[in-house]
Motif scaffolding. Structure first.
Motif, PDB file in Angstrom:
ATOM      1  N   SER A   1      49.943  33.634  35.836  1.00  0.00           N
ATOM      2  CA  SER A   1      48.970  34.648  35.930  1.00  0.00           C
ATOM      3  C   SER A   1      47.506  34.465  36.603  1.00  0.00           C
ATOM      4  CB  SER A   1      48.911  35.164  34.759  1.00  0.00           C
ATOM      5  OG  SER A   1      50.122  35.927  34.053  1.00  0.00           O
ATOM      6  N   TRP A   2      47.412  33.237  36.413  1.00  0.00           N
ATOM      7  CA  TRP A   2      46.172  32.981  36.852  1.00  0.00           C
ATOM      8  C   TRP A   2      46.206  32.461  38.382  1.00  0.00           C
ATOM      9  CZ3 TRP A   2      41.567  33.935  35.192  1.00  0.00           C
ATOM     10  CH2 TRP A   2      41.267  34.206  33.932  1.00  0.00           C
ATOM     11  N   LEU A   3      47.284  31.832  38.844  1.00  0.00           N
ATOM     12  CA  LEU A   3      47.617  31.741  40.228  1.00  0.00           C
ATOM     13  C   LEU A   3      47.538  33.017  40.883  1.00  0.00           C
ATOM     14  CD1 LEU A   3      48.540  29.770  42.551  1.00  0.00           C
ATOM     15  CD2 LEU A   3      50.692  30.028  41.758  1.00  0.00           C
ATOM     16  N   HIS A   4      48.350  34.140  40.528  1.00  0.00           N
ATOM     17  CA  HIS A   4      48.192  35.423  40.948  1.00  0.00           C
ATOM     18  C   HIS A   4      46.820  35.920  41.008  1.00  0.00           C
ATOM     19  CE1 HIS A   4      49.600  39.459  41.675  1.00  0.00           C
ATOM     20  NE2 HIS A   4      49.067  39.881  40.536  1.00  0.00           N
ATOM     21  N   ALA A   5      45.953  35.741  40.024  1.00  0.00           N
ATOM     22  CA  ALA A   5      44.616  36.172  40.133  1.00  0.00           C
ATOM     23  C   ALA A   5      43.932  35.441  41.084  1.00  0.00           C
ATOM     24  CB  ALA A   5      43.895  35.909  38.556  1.00  0.00           C
ATOM     25  N   ASP A   6      44.065  34.139  41.275  1.00  0.00           N
ATOM     26  CA  ASP A   6      43.446  33.551  42.345  1.00  0.00           C
ATOM     27  C   ASP A   6      43.900  34.086  43.824  1.00  0.00           C
ATOM     28  OD1 ASP A   6      42.438  31.817  40.488  1.00  0.00           O
ATOM     29  OD2 ASP A   6      43.785  30.384  40.814  1.00  0.00           O
ATOM     30  N   ALA A   7      45.133  34.540  43.739  1.00  0.00           N
ATOM     31  CA  ALA A   7      45.429  34.866  45.238  1.00  0.00           C
ATOM     32  C   ALA A   7      44.748  36.348  45.516  1.00  0.00           C
ATOM     33  CB  ALA A   7      47.101  35.138  45.108  1.00  0.00           C
ATOM     34  N   VAL A   8      44.673  37.070  44.249  1.00  0.00           N
ATOM     35  CA  VAL A   8      43.921  38.316  44.356  1.00  0.00           C
ATOM     36  C   VAL A   8      42.376  38.109  44.972  1.00  0.00           C
ATOM     37  CG1 VAL A   8      43.085  40.070  43.257  1.00  0.00           C
ATOM     38  CG2 VAL A   8      45.482  39.691  42.815  1.00  0.00           C
ATOM     39  N   MET A   9      41.972  37.119  44.343  1.00  0.00           N
ATOM     40  CA  MET A   9      40.492  36.729  44.936  1.00  0.00           C
ATOM     41  C   MET A   9      40.385  36.545  46.120  1.00  0.00           C
ATOM     42  SD  MET A   9      38.779  37.234  42.044  1.00  0.00           S
ATOM     43  CE  MET A   9      38.928  37.258  40.423  1.00  0.00           C
ATOM     44  N   LEU A  10      41.307  35.799  46.870  1.00  0.00           N
ATOM     45  CA  LEU A  10      41.342  35.590  48.127  1.00  0.00           C
ATOM     46  C   LEU A  10      41.705  36.855  48.990  1.00  0.00           C
ATOM     47  CD1 LEU A  10      41.443  33.837  50.558  1.00  0.00           C
ATOM     48  CD2 LEU A  10      43.855  33.209  50.151  1.00  0.00           C
ATOM     49  N   PHE A  11      42.299  37.646  48.341  1.00  0.00           N
ATOM     50  CA  PHE A  11      42.765  38.874  49.084  1.00  0.00           C
ATOM     51  C   PHE A  11      41.511  40.034  49.056  1.00  0.00           C
ATOM     52  CE2 PHE A  11      43.917  43.374  48.274  1.00  0.00           C
ATOM     53  CZ  PHE A  11      44.330  43.644  49.735  1.00  0.00           C
ATOM     54  N   VAL A  12      40.689  40.057  48.118  1.00  0.00           N
ATOM     55  CA  VAL A  12      39.544  40.626  48.046  1.00  0.00           C
ATOM     56  C   VAL A  12      38.437  40.342  49.014  1.00  0.00           C
ATOM     57  CG1 VAL A  12      37.702  41.321  46.288  1.00  0.00           C
ATOM     58  CG2 VAL A  12      39.816  41.681  45.490  1.00  0.00           C
ATOM     59  N   GLY A  13      38.271  38.931  49.060  1.00  0.00           N
ATOM     60  CA  GLY A  13      37.403  38.378  49.943  1.00  0.00           C
ATOM     61  C   GLY A  13      37.629  38.647  51.330  1.00  0.00           C
ATOM     62  N   LEU A  14      38.916  38.371  51.875  1.00  0.00           N
ATOM     63  CA  LEU A  14      39.558  38.975  52.941  1.00  0.00           C
ATOM     64  C   LEU A  14      39.220  40.347  53.465  1.00  0.00           C
ATOM     65  CD1 LEU A  14      42.592  36.747  53.540  1.00  0.00           C
ATOM     66  CD2 LEU A  14      40.393  36.402  54.742  1.00  0.00           C
ATOM     67  N   LEU A  15      39.566  41.314  52.525  1.00  0.00           N
ATOM     68  CA  LEU A  15      39.524  42.776  52.585  1.00  0.00           C
ATOM     69  C   LEU A  15      38.125  43.122  52.777  1.00  0.00           C
ATOM     70  CD1 LEU A  15      40.311  45.644  52.052  1.00  0.00           C
ATOM     71  CD2 LEU A  15      40.391  45.401  49.550  1.00  0.00           C
ATOM     72  N   VAL A  16      37.361  42.649  52.008  1.00  0.00           N
ATOM     73  CA  VAL A  16      35.756  42.949  52.144  1.00  0.00           C
ATOM     74  C   VAL A  16      35.411  42.562  53.647  1.00  0.00           C
ATOM     75  CG1 VAL A  16      33.443  42.386  51.394  1.00  0.00           C
ATOM     76  CG2 VAL A  16      35.259  42.794  49.650  1.00  0.00           C
ATOM     77  N   ALA A  17      35.646  41.551  53.976  1.00  0.00           N
ATOM     78  CA  ALA A  17      35.432  40.981  55.208  1.00  0.00           C
ATOM     79  C   ALA A  17      35.865  41.933  56.509  1.00  0.00           C
ATOM     80  CB  ALA A  17      35.944  39.406  55.627  1.00  0.00           C
ATOM     81  N   THR A  18      37.154  42.423  56.084  1.00  0.00           N
ATOM     82  CA  THR A  18      37.848  43.257  57.203  1.00  0.00           C
ATOM     83  C   THR A  18      37.072  44.526  57.255  1.00  0.00           C
ATOM     84  OG1 THR A  18      40.033  42.012  56.883  1.00  0.00           O
ATOM     85  CG2 THR A  18      39.879  43.974  57.988  1.00  0.00           C
TER      86      THR A  18
END
Length: 313
Positions: free
Chosen positions: A222-239
């Motif tokens: 679950s926390w590994l999934h959450a870490d991937a979500v954090m990376l996704f959010v960072g890339l999403l905001v940049a895009t």
């Protein structure tokens, strides 16, 4: 003087008008039912109805429909309902191809995703049968969901692409922004895959009596999934920011803003389900939002190129 010959009435205009009305409706229906079957499939799993029909392609030996006094109880109706919806999804996919063939000049860029959806529905039916016959193996359950995400992507692309004329599509953002958008989608795919691992390690395997597990620690994945979500959010905001700064119109920025909005709601629901012990109603909402996130991402990537600017010029 002889009267000039009467010209035959033109049928092109009425046909085009009919297509303009019905084509988007049929393609939207195709997308909606693809989203809906993901939700109903989630209900099957979350209510422990995965083996409500314990065999395949029949529901029980000797009958394709549930039978009275079947030991699976109400679970048989939930599972059979999901199987029945597969036929509806298949009909919608076939109608989409017919509509493109009839009213969109057999456009290749529309027929390809249309046939992906139609073929995928057939593949999903077989994969669903394998899932039942293997006793709801978490691997096949995960594959069933991920293939559904591919079909939702294809159905969404078909719907959004049909709203533009045919022809080469020009970039509406800087080339690096387009690449960043694809990377963001790649990370989103990882997030979805990890989400299936979390599910396969948790309590909602799909069967009420003998739940199957992947064997991973639910808290860790679950926390590994959450870490991937954090990376996704960072890339999403940049895009999103880059699309707003470099876009030749406001369309790409608005589309990525839509992805961000769905992501925020999805994050809130995700943490809610984690800290409240995974109530099935909240998990259903989480699955629906995951599907809508795929639709929003497809729209955002599609908005980075357009034929509308070329036609306007």
């Amino acid at each position: 003087m002889t009267a000039p010959p009467l010209s035959a009435p033109s049928t092109t205009a009425p046909a085009a008008s009919t297509g303009a009305v019905w084509l988007p409706r049929i393609l939207l229906l195709n997308l909606v039912v693809e989203v809906l079957i993901v939700v109903t499939g989630g209900l099957v799993r979350l209510t422990g109805s995965g083996l409500g029909c314990p065999t395949w392609p029949q529901c029980v030996p000797g009958s394709y429909t549930p039978v009275p006094h079947q030991e699976e109880g109400f679970h048989r109706y939930i599972e059979f309902g999901n199987r029945t919806l597969t036929s509806v999804v298949g009909i919608a996919a076939l109608l989409a191809i017919v509509a493109v063939w009839r009213w969109a000049d057999r456009r290749r860029d529309l027929l390809v995703p249309g046939f992906v959806v139609l073929g995928g529905v057939a593949f999903q039916a077989v994969l669903g049968g394998i899932t039942v016959l293997t006793g709801l193996s978490p691997v096949t359950v995960a594959a069933h969901f991920l293939v559904s995400m591919v079909l939702v992507t294809a159905a969404a692309l078909l719907f959004f692409r049909a709203q533009e004329p045919a022809g080469p599509r020009a970039l509406t953002v800087h080339p690096l922004v387009e690449r960043l958008g694809w990377v963001t989608c790649g990370v989103a795919a990882v997030v979805l895959a990890l989400g299936t691992v979390v599910t396969g390690s948790g309590p909602h395997s799909g069967d009420a009596d003998e739940p199957a597990r992947l064997g991973f620690d639910p808290r860790t994945v679950s926390w590994l999934h959450a870490d991937a979500v954090m990376l996704f959010v960072g890339l999403l905001v940049a895009t999103w920011v880059a699309a707003r700064l470099t876009g030749t119109s406001s369309r790409p920025g608005r589309a990525w803003a839509g992805v961000f909005a769905v992501t925020v709601v999805q994050g809130l629901v995700g943490y809610t389900q984690y800290f409240t012990g995974l109530p099935w109603a909240v998990v259903v909402v989480h699955m629906l939002l995951a599907t809508l996130l795929v639709v929003a991402l497809t729209r955002a990537v599609h908005s980075q190129r357009s034929t509308l600017l070329q036609h306007a010029a």
